[in-house]
Design an enzyme around this catalytic site. Structure first.
Site, PDB file in Angstrom:
ATOM      1  N   GLY A   1       2.366   2.132  10.593  1.00 24.03           N
ATOM      2  CA  GLY A   1       3.266   3.265  10.397  1.00 24.03           C
ATOM      3  C   GLY A   1       3.991   3.695  11.656  1.00 24.03           C
ATOM      4  O   GLY A   1       4.602   4.770  11.694  1.00 24.03           O
TER       5      GLY A   1
ATOM      6  N   GLU B   1      -5.229  -5.337  10.706  1.00 29.66           N
ATOM      7  CA  GLU B   1      -4.228  -4.284  10.872  1.00 29.66           C
ATOM      8  C   GLU B   1      -4.488  -3.538  12.176  1.00 29.66           C
ATOM      9  O   GLU B   1      -5.318  -2.605  12.201  1.00 29.66           O
ATOM     10  CB  GLU B   1      -4.312  -3.293   9.710  1.00 29.66           C
ATOM     11  CG  GLU B   1      -4.052  -3.888   8.361  1.00 29.66           C
ATOM     12  CD  GLU B   1      -3.509  -2.839   7.398  1.00 29.66           C
ATOM     13  OE1 GLU B   1      -2.368  -2.985   6.986  1.00 29.66           O
ATOM     14  OE2 GLU B   1      -4.215  -1.868   7.114  1.00 29.66           O
TER      15      GLU B   1
ATOM     16  N   GLU C   1      -6.749   4.431   8.011  1.00 30.83           N
ATOM     17  CA  GLU C   1      -6.576   5.871   7.752  1.00 30.83           C
ATOM     18  C   GLU C   1      -7.849   6.464   7.152  1.00 30.83           C
ATOM     19  O   GLU C   1      -8.200   7.610   7.433  1.00 30.83           O
ATOM     20  CB  GLU C   1      -5.353   6.094   6.840  1.00 30.83           C
ATOM     21  CG  GLU C   1      -4.068   5.901   7.624  1.00 30.83           C
ATOM     22  CD  GLU C   1      -2.874   5.467   6.797  1.00 30.83           C
ATOM     23  OE1 GLU C   1      -2.895   5.580   5.557  1.00 30.83           O
ATOM     24  OE2 GLU C   1      -1.891   4.990   7.416  1.00 30.83           O
TER      25      GLU C   1
ATOM     26  N   HIS D   1      -9.475   0.854   5.110  1.00 27.54           N
ATOM     27  CA  HIS D   1      -8.165   1.074   5.737  1.00 27.54           C
ATOM     28  C   HIS D   1      -8.353   2.017   6.918  1.00 27.54           C
ATOM     29  O   HIS D   1      -9.151   2.951   6.864  1.00 27.54           O
ATOM     30  CB  HIS D   1      -7.190   1.668   4.714  1.00 27.54           C
ATOM     31  CG  HIS D   1      -5.781   1.693   5.221  1.00 27.54           C
ATOM     32  ND1 HIS D   1      -5.335   2.665   6.089  1.00 27.54           N
ATOM     33  CD2 HIS D   1      -4.734   0.848   5.024  1.00 27.54           C
ATOM     34  CE1 HIS D   1      -4.068   2.424   6.386  1.00 27.54           C
ATOM     35  NE2 HIS D   1      -3.680   1.325   5.755  1.00 27.54           N
TER      36      HIS D   1
ATOM     37  N   SER E   1       3.513  -2.375  10.245  1.00 27.49           N
ATOM     38  CA  SER E   1       4.977  -2.349  10.375  1.00 27.49           C
ATOM     39  C   SER E   1       5.627  -3.695  10.036  1.00 27.49           C
ATOM     40  O   SER E   1       6.581  -4.113  10.702  1.00 27.49           O
ATOM     41  CB  SER E   1       5.385  -1.868  11.772  1.00 27.49           C
ATOM     42  OG  SER E   1       4.908  -0.540  11.982  1.00 27.49           O
TER      43      SER E   1
ATOM     44  N   ASN F   1       0.865  -1.182   0.000  1.00 28.93           N
ATOM     45  CA  ASN F   1       0.000   0.000   0.000  1.00 28.93           C
ATOM     46  C   ASN F   1       0.899   1.229   0.000  1.00 28.93           C
ATOM     47  O   ASN F   1       1.503   1.557   1.014  1.00 28.93           O
ATOM     48  CB  ASN F   1      -0.889  -0.021   1.262  1.00 28.93           C
ATOM     49  CG  ASN F   1      -1.681   1.268   1.429  1.00 28.93           C
ATOM     50  OD1 ASN F   1      -1.809   2.051   0.484  1.00 28.93           O
ATOM     51  ND2 ASN F   1      -2.217   1.492   2.629  1.00 28.93           N
TER      52      ASN F   1
ATOM     53  N   LYS G   1       0.097   4.242  -0.264  1.00 26.80           N
ATOM     54  CA  LYS G   1      -0.550   5.444   0.314  1.00 26.80           C
ATOM     55  C   LYS G   1      -0.348   6.631  -0.643  1.00 26.80           C
ATOM     56  O   LYS G   1      -0.333   6.437  -1.850  1.00 26.80           O
ATOM     57  CB  LYS G   1      -0.007   5.718   1.718  1.00 26.80           C
ATOM     58  CG  LYS G   1      -0.040   4.466   2.596  1.00 26.80           C
ATOM     59  CD  LYS G   1       0.147   4.757   4.049  1.00 26.80           C
ATOM     60  CE  LYS G   1       0.266   3.443   4.800  1.00 26.80           C
ATOM     61  NZ  LYS G   1       0.131   3.588   6.237  1.00 26.80           N
TER      62      LYS G   1
HETATM   63  C1  PEP Z   1      -0.760   0.007   5.980  1.00 29.49           C
HETATM   64  O1  PEP Z   1      -0.768   1.162   5.587  1.00 29.49           O
HETATM   65  O2  PEP Z   1      -1.682  -0.755   5.662  1.00 29.49           O
HETATM   66  C2  PEP Z   1       0.365  -0.447   6.791  1.00 29.49           C
HETATM   67  C3  PEP Z   1       0.313  -1.647   7.309  1.00 29.49           C
HETATM   68  O3  PEP Z   1       1.404   0.441   6.960  1.00 29.49           O
HETATM   69  P1  PEP Z   1       2.841   0.104   7.626  1.00 29.49           P
HETATM   70  O4  PEP Z   1       3.325  -1.177   7.008  1.00 29.49           O
HETATM   71  O5  PEP Z   1       3.698   1.279   7.269  1.00 29.49           O
HETATM   72  O6  PEP Z   1       2.626  -0.043   9.093  1.00 29.49           O
END
Ligand code: PEP
Length: 254
Positions: free
Chosen positions: A173, A167, A97, A95, A212, A9, A11
């Site tokens: 992040g 997640e 966000e 997601h 992460s 992803n 973003k």
């Molecule tokens: C994500 O944006 O779905 C995500 C898991 O980000 P990150 O790997 O940076 O934590």
């Protein structure tokens, strides 16, 4: 037996130049990998560019969002059929966000899941709890509610046409990854929740972990019995890091 699935992803990152550079480093080594499915979700404006660059490669394209509506007066929105038109296979829905920054509710996420299926896309339903919710012992209830909204909207067979990504919001992040045991616990719960309605759908639905994921923790996460791959944010922006995560996905078939 399905392969593991690793989705990047991106973003709101990238440029025409950096996208080309990424793929020039990523495509040849990716060809050496076996038994792992790989997708990238660039910003929508770059889908056409990426579709040209990944043609004849095993990479699938995904989008990060879609409208719940099919067409009409929805300024700034993009429909599922438009994403299909540009070669998308996957689309992220819900997601964290978008849930937190754009106020997407469980009901709206469920409507987007349905719109994605109607357009012939594979929705990737993101679920997960905040740190406060985890501290309050609410993790499984939050995930249940997020799943149930989609089950209510489309039923279990249609849910099984998508992918689920657990997640934990506190791990996205932040550099703080759920331990493999913490992740496995929730993944197993999700599979059991679905199995109460359909053991077959529970068995065949891929449940990804996101939060992460890095080259040095992917293999251990992916070795958990209910983790079928990863949804990767930050580490998918660097070809070398993303490759090492994809490589970890080869290690075991479902
Ligand atoms: C994500 O944006 O779905 C995500 C898991 O980000 P990150 O790997 O940076 O934590």
């Amino acid at each position: 037996m399905a392969n593991k699935l690793v989705i990047g992803n991106w973003k709101m990152n990238g440029s025409r130049q950096s996208n080309t550079e990424f793929l020039s480093k990523f495509l040849a080594p990716l060809d050496q990998l076996e038994n792992v499915d790989v997708a990238v979700c660039p910003p929508a404006i770059y889908l056409e560019q990426l579709a040209g660059l990944v043609v004849q490669s095993p990479i699938h394209l995904g989008a990060q969002n879609l409208s719940e509506s099919e067409q009409g007066a929805f300024t700034g929105e993009i429909s599922g059929s438009m994403l299909r038109d540009f070669g998308c296979h996957y689309v992220l829905v819900g997601h964290s966000e978008r849930r937190s920054l754009n106020g997407e509710t469980n009901a709206l996420v469920a409507a987007k899941f349905k719109a994605a299926l109607n357009a012939g896309l594979t929705p990737v339903l993101c679920v997960g709890e905040t740190l406060d919710q985890r501290h309050d012992g609410e993790t499984l209830n939050v995930v249940n509610d997020q799943l149930q909204a989609v089950l209510d909207a489309v039923g279990v067979q249609e849910l099984g046409k998508g992918v689920i990504a657990y997640e934990p919001v506190w791990a996205i992040g932040t550099g703080e990854t759920a331990t493999p045991q913490q992740a496995q616990e929730v993944h197993q719960h999700i599979r059991r929740y679905i199995a109460e309605i359909s053991p077959e759908v529970a068995r065949t639905t891929r449940i990804l972990y996101g939060g992460s994921v890095k080259g040095d923790n992917a293999a251990e996460l992916f070795s958990q019995p209910d983790i079928d791959g990863g949804l990767v944010g930050g580490a998918s922006l660097d070809a070398h890091s993303f490759l090492s995560i994809c490589r970890a996905g080869q290690s075991r078939q479902l």
